[in-house]
Design an enzyme around this catalytic site. Structure first.
Site, mmCIF file in Angstrom:
data_model
loop_
_atom_site.group_PDB
_atom_site.id
_atom_site.type_symbol
_atom_site.label_atom_id
_atom_site.label_comp_id
_atom_site.label_asym_id
_atom_site.label_seq_id
_atom_site.Cartn_x
_atom_site.Cartn_y
_atom_site.Cartn_z
ATOM 1 N N LYS A 87 0.853 -1.192 0.000
ATOM 2 C CA LYS A 87 0.000 0.000 0.000
ATOM 3 C C LYS A 87 0.887 1.239 0.000
ATOM 4 C CE LYS A 87 -4.311 1.097 2.416
ATOM 5 N NZ LYS A 87 -5.038 0.866 3.674
HETATM 6 O O1 G3P Z 1 -9.257 2.064 4.544
HETATM 7 C C1 G3P Z 1 -8.983 3.346 5.028
HETATM 8 C C2 G3P Z 1 -9.610 3.475 6.355
HETATM 9 O O2 G3P Z 1 -8.962 2.681 7.307
HETATM 10 C C3 G3P Z 1 -9.768 4.862 6.817
HETATM 11 O O3 G3P Z 1 -10.966 4.847 7.490
HETATM 12 O O4 G3P Z 1 -12.644 5.650 9.037
HETATM 13 O O5 G3P Z 1 -10.228 6.312 9.331
HETATM 14 O O6 G3P Z 1 -11.571 7.257 7.472
HETATM 15 P P1 G3P Z 1 -11.373 6.080 8.381
#
Ligand code: G3P
Length: 217
Positions: A87
């Protein structure tokens, strides 16, 4: 559409995997920190454990931000297991590194994508997956699902092979909307996956069937 779980939590990965519908796992440094994993060796061992648990693509994120560092780190991550997908953030050196990984047979997930322009660059560099962050776009008062639809349309017109991996999913509705908008993959927290199960009429209907079944016993 493939289902990935977006977590570093082994119990949640196990629970989602046991449902039989899991196609892979995504992680990021914040999710690893949340699990209290510290030090490169521990982080690498954690990725190895996840790879042994789930038969599917496992995204492991680099923390370097310059080209040589990303390449060295990505090579080490890719060597952990054949299912590892490196990634890489959507930055200038990241795009350059994705192209290098593509040319050298290492699969990538281009992360922190918030626009169609970034998604085009990721695809041009040959990323295996592109990760638009739906929930964070919603947080900024734009519609994250619209971005999935726009990227899906562009990729289809242009014949790009990069898979659209909808990330930063916050609800079961996000999953449904991303499926409708053309996402190839949704990476979700366990709660959002389990949210898909819920409907009050299912519960009411089942209670009635079980009640009536007693009459036939
Ligand atoms: O896949 C990306 C994710 O982990 C981010 O999620 O909820 O932190 O925006 P969030």
């Amino acid at each position: 559409m493939k289902f990935f779980i977006d977590t570093g939590n082994l119990a949640q990965i196990k629970e989602a995997n046991e449902l039989g519908i899991l196609d892979g796992v995504t992680t990021n440094p914040s999710l690893m920190a949340k699990e209290g994993i510290k030090g490169q060796e521990a982080v690498f061992n954690h990725y190895k454990t996840i790879c042994e648990m789930v038969d599917g693509d496992i995204s492991a994120e680099v923390i370097s931000t310059e080209f040589n560092g990303i390449i060295e780190e990505g090579k080490k991550l890719a060597a952990i297991h054949p299912n590892i997908v490196v990634k890489v953030p959507m930055i200038k050196d990241g795009v350059k590194a994705i192209k290098w990984f593509t040319d050298n047979g290492i699969r990538t997930n281009c992360t922190l994508v918030f626009s169609a322009g970034q998604a085009i660059l990721a695809a041009k560099a040959g990323a295996t997956y592109v990760s638009p962050f739906i929930g964070r776009i919603d947080d900024s008062t734009w519609d994250g699902v619209d971005l999935i639809a726009q990227i899906s349309n562009i990729y289809s017109i242009q014949g790009f092979k990069t898979e659209i991996l909808a990330a930063s999913i916050r609800s079961a509705l996000h999953i449904v909307k991303c499926a409708e908008a053309g996402a190839d993959v949704c990476t979700c927290p366990l709660d959002s996956i389990l949210g898909l199960l819920k409907h009050p009429l299912t519960d009411i209907g089942l209670a009635k069937f079980l009640e009536d079944a007693k009459k036939t016993a």
